[in-house]
Design a protein around this motif. Sequence first.
Motif, short mmCIF file in Angstrom:
data_model
loop_
_atom_site.label_atom_id
_atom_site.label_comp_id
_atom_site.label_asym_id
_atom_site.label_seq_id
_atom_site.Cartn_x
_atom_site.Cartn_y
_atom_site.Cartn_z
N PRO A 67 6.70 -5.86 6.48
CA PRO A 67 6.45 -6.07 5.05
C PRO A 67 5.03 -5.69 4.62
O PRO A 67 4.08 -5.91 5.36
N LYS A 68 4.94 -5.11 3.43
CA LYS A 68 3.68 -4.73 2.77
C LYS A 68 2.99 -3.53 3.39
O LYS A 68 1.77 -3.39 3.31
N SER A 69 3.77 -2.66 4.00
CA SER A 69 3.18 -1.49 4.64
C SER A 69 3.40 -0.21 3.83
O SER A 69 3.02 0.88 4.27
N THR A 71 6.57 0.18 1.86
CA THR A 71 8.03 0.36 1.76
C THR A 71 8.44 0.87 0.38
O THR A 71 9.27 1.78 0.28
N THR A 72 7.87 0.27 -0.67
CA THR A 72 8.25 0.62 -2.04
C THR A 72 7.99 2.10 -2.30
O THR A 72 8.83 2.81 -2.88
N TRP A 73 6.85 2.55 -1.87
CA TRP A 73 6.46 3.96 -2.06
C TRP A 73 7.41 4.89 -1.31
O TRP A 73 7.94 5.86 -1.86
N VAL A 160 -3.89 -8.86 3.64
CA VAL A 160 -4.30 -9.17 2.26
C VAL A 160 -3.12 -8.99 1.30
O VAL A 160 -2.83 -9.84 0.46
N SER A 161 -2.42 -7.86 1.46
CA SER A 161 -1.29 -7.57 0.59
C SER A 161 -0.18 -8.62 0.76
O SER A 161 0.40 -9.10 -0.22
N LEU A 162 0.07 -8.99 2.00
CA LEU A 162 1.13 -9.96 2.30
C LEU A 162 0.81 -11.33 1.71
O LEU A 162 1.65 -11.98 1.10
N LEU A 257 6.00 11.35 -9.75
CA LEU A 257 6.97 10.32 -10.11
C LEU A 257 6.80 9.08 -9.23
O LEU A 257 6.95 7.95 -9.70
N CYS A 258 6.51 9.29 -7.96
CA CYS A 258 6.43 8.17 -7.00
C CYS A 258 5.02 7.63 -6.83
O CYS A 258 4.81 6.71 -6.04
N SER A 259 4.08 8.17 -7.57
CA SER A 259 2.69 7.73 -7.38
C SER A 259 2.53 6.29 -7.85
O SER A 259 3.26 5.80 -8.71
N PHE A 260 1.56 5.64 -7.27
CA PHE A 260 1.29 4.24 -7.61
C PHE A 260 1.04 4.06 -9.11
O PHE A 260 1.63 3.20 -9.75
N GLU A 261 0.19 4.91 -9.68
CA GLU A 261 -0.18 4.78 -11.09
C GLU A 261 1.06 4.93 -11.97
O GLU A 261 1.26 4.16 -12.91
N VAL A 283 5.54 -7.66 -8.83
CA VAL A 283 4.92 -8.19 -7.60
C VAL A 283 4.78 -7.12 -6.52
O VAL A 283 4.02 -7.29 -5.57
N PHE A 284 5.51 -6.02 -6.67
CA PHE A 284 5.44 -4.97 -5.65
C PHE A 284 4.32 -3.96 -5.89
O PHE A 284 4.10 -3.05 -5.11
N PHE A 285 3.62 -4.13 -7.03
CA PHE A 285 2.54 -3.18 -7.35
C PHE A 285 1.26 -3.96 -7.60
O PHE A 285 1.16 -4.70 -8.57
N ARG A 286 0.29 -3.81 -6.71
CA ARG A 286 -0.96 -4.56 -6.86
C ARG A 286 -2.12 -3.58 -7.01
O ARG A 286 -2.44 -3.17 -8.10
#
Length: 320
Positions: A67-69, A71-73, A160-162, A257-261, A283-286
């Motif tokens: 988790p928090k590595s 995955t979403t990206w 930190v992310s977790l 399209l997949c960038s964080f911003e 919660v998946f974007f910090r």
Amino acid sequence: EEEEIERIYNSYRNIIATLPRNRGWATQHLCQYQGFWFQPLVGLEGIMWMQQHFISRPTDVYLISSPKSGTTWLKALLFSIMNRTRYDFSTHPLLTTSVHECVPFMDLDLFKTTPIADPEVLSSPRLFATHIPFTLLPDSIKNSSSPIFYISRNPKDVLVSLWQFMMKVKPKDLPPLSLEDAFEMFCEGISPCGSYWDHVLGYWKASLEFPSKILFLKYEDMKEEPLLNIKRVAEFVGRPFSLEEEENGSVQEILTLCSFEKMKNLEVNKNGFYRVRNTKNDVFFREGKVGDWENHLTNEMAKRLDEISRQKFQGSGLMF
Ligand code: A3P
């Protein structure tokens, strides 16, 4: 059939009640199952179900992570790469749908309590995500010809992310875990799907043993060289970019399209709701950065994490 499923899940809960326990991060407890720590009612039953009942297809594609590595990206990238002839960038599903609905987690969402979706009705090629450690993977996945994408991240940013994530999603009636306590538990391997180090090492070693099955990626590398890495991903999934796609900007469109911003600021990810989990999608974007740990961890903490990494990764060739 429903009764049968209910009976199976009850039998899992009976087993879980006998497992070693520790304090949880966003659940009351973590339970130790086959050498790793899991959140009961948020995924452990799903892992048990998968181990007994999951049937893979040769065309499946798996995205696995601690988790928090990132995955979403990687979910967004793989989904866009695999479906790039199907969707237009102006009406792309990722613009209006949570990526976690486009690419479901098996253990956490699909098979969390009762199987809420029948994986047999999903059309091929199925793209699934999971946090399941390598040694616990169902044989049906291990022995299949399906590619596995593993994304890893440096342990200081993961911690930190977790911690930030778990404090956001934890039920209000559960007391918060201090960063100091979270740090201690993380170091001892007592974190959701932990030990973090065993998780990463399991897939690292497997990727060396089965290089044509497992592609081991690093969040930091992807940040530094997105273009190179998205090409590796496309090749590994059997859908390499053509010269034309590279020249006409399609590859860059996927990266954008997949960038964080981009993702963080989409309405669906700012205010949308993740129904299966009862949390907001935001919660998946910090921060989406490499090295944000510097703003949260003391030097002492960083040193201790580095020392554990040095010991655990020694001789493996893996480094962060
Ligand atoms: P931070 O908390 O450090 O910001 P996971 O997706 O495995 O849960 O990991 C979540 C981490 O990835 C979070 O890190 C989150 O901000 C970051 N993240 C989410 N979407 C991203 C994207 N499209 N690009 C880069 N990082 C992303």
